[in-house]
Each structure stands twice: as structure tokens, then as C-alpha cells.
Design an enzyme around this catalytic site. Structure first.
Site, PDB file in Angstrom:
ATOM      1  N   HIS A  99      38.933  62.550  14.694  1.00  0.00           N
ATOM      2  CA  HIS A  99      38.578  61.660  13.695  1.00  0.00           C
ATOM      3  C   HIS A  99      36.908  61.322  14.066  1.00  0.00           C
ATOM      4  CE1 HIS A  99      40.699  59.023  16.739  1.00  0.00           C
ATOM      5  NE2 HIS A  99      39.238  58.610  16.705  1.00  0.00           N
TER       6      HIS A  99
HETATM    7  C1  T46 Z   1      39.043  58.000  20.616  1.00  0.00           C
HETATM    8  C2  T46 Z   1      39.950  58.341  21.728  1.00  0.00           C
HETATM    9  C3  T46 Z   1      39.394  58.988  22.900  1.00  0.00           C
HETATM   10  C4  T46 Z   1      44.989  50.106  19.193  1.00  0.00           C
HETATM   11  O1  T46 Z   1      45.836  49.632  18.608  1.00  0.00           O
HETATM   12  N1  T46 Z   1      43.841  49.726  19.377  1.00  0.00           N
HETATM   13  C5  T46 Z   1      42.749  50.456  19.767  1.00  0.00           C
HETATM   14  O2  T46 Z   1      41.739  49.906  20.407  1.00  0.00           O
HETATM   15  C6  T46 Z   1      42.880  51.889  19.630  1.00  0.00           C
HETATM   16  C7  T46 Z   1      41.835  52.818  20.221  1.00  0.00           C
HETATM   17  C8  T46 Z   1      44.174  52.454  19.408  1.00  0.00           C
HETATM   18  N2  T46 Z   1      45.150  51.744  18.823  1.00  0.00           N
HETATM   19  C9  T46 Z   1      46.259  52.116  18.491  1.00  0.00           C
HETATM   20  C10 T46 Z   1      46.419  52.956  17.123  1.00  0.00           C
HETATM   21  C11 T46 Z   1      47.339  53.984  17.525  1.00  0.00           C
HETATM   22  O3  T46 Z   1      48.844  53.516  17.120  1.00  0.00           O
HETATM   23  O4  T46 Z   1      46.719  53.053  19.630  1.00  0.00           O
HETATM   24  C12 T46 Z   1      47.648  54.006  18.767  1.00  0.00           C
HETATM   25  C13 T46 Z   1      46.856  55.488  19.534  1.00  0.00           C
HETATM   26  O5  T46 Z   1      45.689  55.683  18.822  1.00  0.00           O
HETATM   27  P1  T46 Z   1      44.675  56.811  18.359  1.00  0.00           P
HETATM   28  O6  T46 Z   1      45.747  57.637  17.499  1.00  0.00           O
HETATM   29  O7  T46 Z   1      43.492  56.430  17.790  1.00  0.00           O
HETATM   30  O8  T46 Z   1      44.485  57.419  19.803  1.00  0.00           O
HETATM   31  P2  T46 Z   1      43.446  58.898  20.206  1.00  0.00           P
HETATM   32  O9  T46 Z   1      43.549  59.092  21.405  1.00  0.00           O
HETATM   33  O10 T46 Z   1      43.751  59.846  19.092  1.00  0.00           O
HETATM   34  O11 T46 Z   1      42.079  58.231  19.995  1.00  0.00           O
HETATM   35  C14 T46 Z   1      41.644  57.172  20.532  1.00  0.00           C
HETATM   36  C15 T46 Z   1      40.553  56.451  19.734  1.00  0.00           C
HETATM   37  O12 T46 Z   1      41.048  56.023  18.550  1.00  0.00           O
HETATM   38  C16 T46 Z   1      39.337  57.119  19.458  1.00  0.00           C
HETATM   39  O13 T46 Z   1      38.264  56.330  19.134  1.00  0.00           O
HETATM   40  O14 T46 Z   1      37.556  58.200  20.694  1.00  0.00           O
HETATM   41  O15 T46 Z   1      41.003  57.380  21.841  1.00  0.00           O
END
Ligand code: T46
Length: 136
Positions: free
Chosen positions: A50
Site C-alpha cells: 500500500h
Molecule cells: C508498513 C508496514 C511495515 C493498527 O491498529 N495500528 C497501526 O499503527 C498499524 C500499522 C496497524 N494497525 C492494525 C491494522 C490491521 O488490523 O494492525 C493490523 C495490521 O496492519 P497492516 O495490515 O497495515 O500491516 P502491514 O504489515 O501490512 O503494514 C504495516 C503498516 O500498515 C505499513 O505502513 O509500512 O507495516
């Protein structure tokens, strides 16, 4: 290289071991609103995929290694993060994918924004449209 993204942090420390300080506006190039880290990522899993409308972030593999592919809509560059003193800056409107995690990887991320789902662009075609033509 997309926007000269790698930052080398000065390692402090002494005979007891090492220490790296992070200070907003000094060696971190923005005000820090949020810190999170991801770990225990399963083999062959790709995370991220993303972009953010406004958030900037700095990624550091403080343990183990992973690869990060950044994409500005015109070119892609893949970086290997495997040193706790090297960070990768990801600007707003840069597509990011994190992949090839080692089992022991801890990827720490500083962000200049609080978490807001509405800041995410999750569809690659939408991302290309926005970077190339603006948010119409
Ligand atoms: C990135 C990579 C390295 C939260 O509640 N708070 C937060 O600050 C974050 C980042 C996520 N969340 C929740 C949202 C989802 O339910 O944690 C879950 C997993 O998040 P996400 O699908 O966004 O995870 P990644 O690993 O795909 O991405 C994250 C960051 O979103 C992104 O900016 O650089 O880690």
C-alpha cells in the site's frame, strides 16, 4: 535509488554493547507520532502493499533481515534491510512492499502520523492514478 532513502545512524556504545538514539527532527527526518514493529512474519509472506496519502515513515530492521520494495509510480527499487543502524525512509505517495523476512526479523517503523485507515491507498491502480494525475 528512489529519493536517496537510506539513512545511516550513528552507533553509540562502549565495551558493554551498542546503543542507537533516534530523535525527531534530528536524525529522524520528521516529527514522530507513532512507532510500531512487526515480527514473527511467516515465510513467503509479503506485507505492506500500500501507499499513504500523507504519512511518511522510517523502517529499520532492528533484528534479522527483510527486503523492502519502494515504487514511486515510475520506478521500483528493492532494498535489503539487515542492519539495526540503517533506516529506509518511505515518503508519502510511495508504494511499499515488505518481503523476504527472516524468521527473526523485527522491523521497527517510525511514522509522522497517528494510525488512520483513510490514509491508506491499497489498490495499486488507484495509486498510479493518484501519483500520475492527482486525487481526482
Ligand atoms: C508498513 C508496514 C511495515 C493498527 O491498529 N495500528 C497501526 O499503527 C498499524 C500499522 C496497524 N494497525 C492494525 C491494522 C490491521 O488490523 O494492525 C493490523 C495490521 O496492519 P497492516 O495490515 O497495515 O500491516 P502491514 O504489515 O501490512 O503494514 C504495516 C503498516 O500498515 C505499513 O505502513 O509500512 O507495516
Amino acid at each position: 535509488m528512489i529519493d536517496n532513502n537510506l539513512i545511516n545512524f550513528k552507533v553509540m556504545g562502549d565495551e558493554r554493547g551498542s546503543l542507537i538514539p533516534f530523535e525527531e527532527g534530528k536524525n529522524v527526518p520528521f516529527d514522530i507520532k507513532r512507532v510500531f514493529y512487526i515480527y514473527g512474519t511467516q515465510k513467503d509472506i509479503s506485507r505492506g502493499q500500500h501507499s499513504h496519502y500523507r504519512s511518511k515513515q522510517l523502517l529499520i530492521a532492528i533484528n534479522g533481515s527483510c527486503k523492502v520494495t519502494l515504487d514511486n509510480g515510475k520506478k521500483r527499487e528493492t532494498y535489503t534491510l539487515n542492519k539495526p543502524n540503517v533506516g529506509l525512509f518511505q515518503n508519502a505517495l510511495i508504494w511499499g512492499e515488505m518481503h523476504d523476512f527472516s524468521q527473526d526479523c523485527i522491523l521497527m517503523v517510525f511514522s509522522d502520523s497517528y494510525y488512520r485507515d483513510s490514509d491508506y491507498i491499497r489498490d495499486y491502480d488507484d495509486f498510479l492514478e493518484i501519483v500520475n494525475y492527482g486525487d481526482r
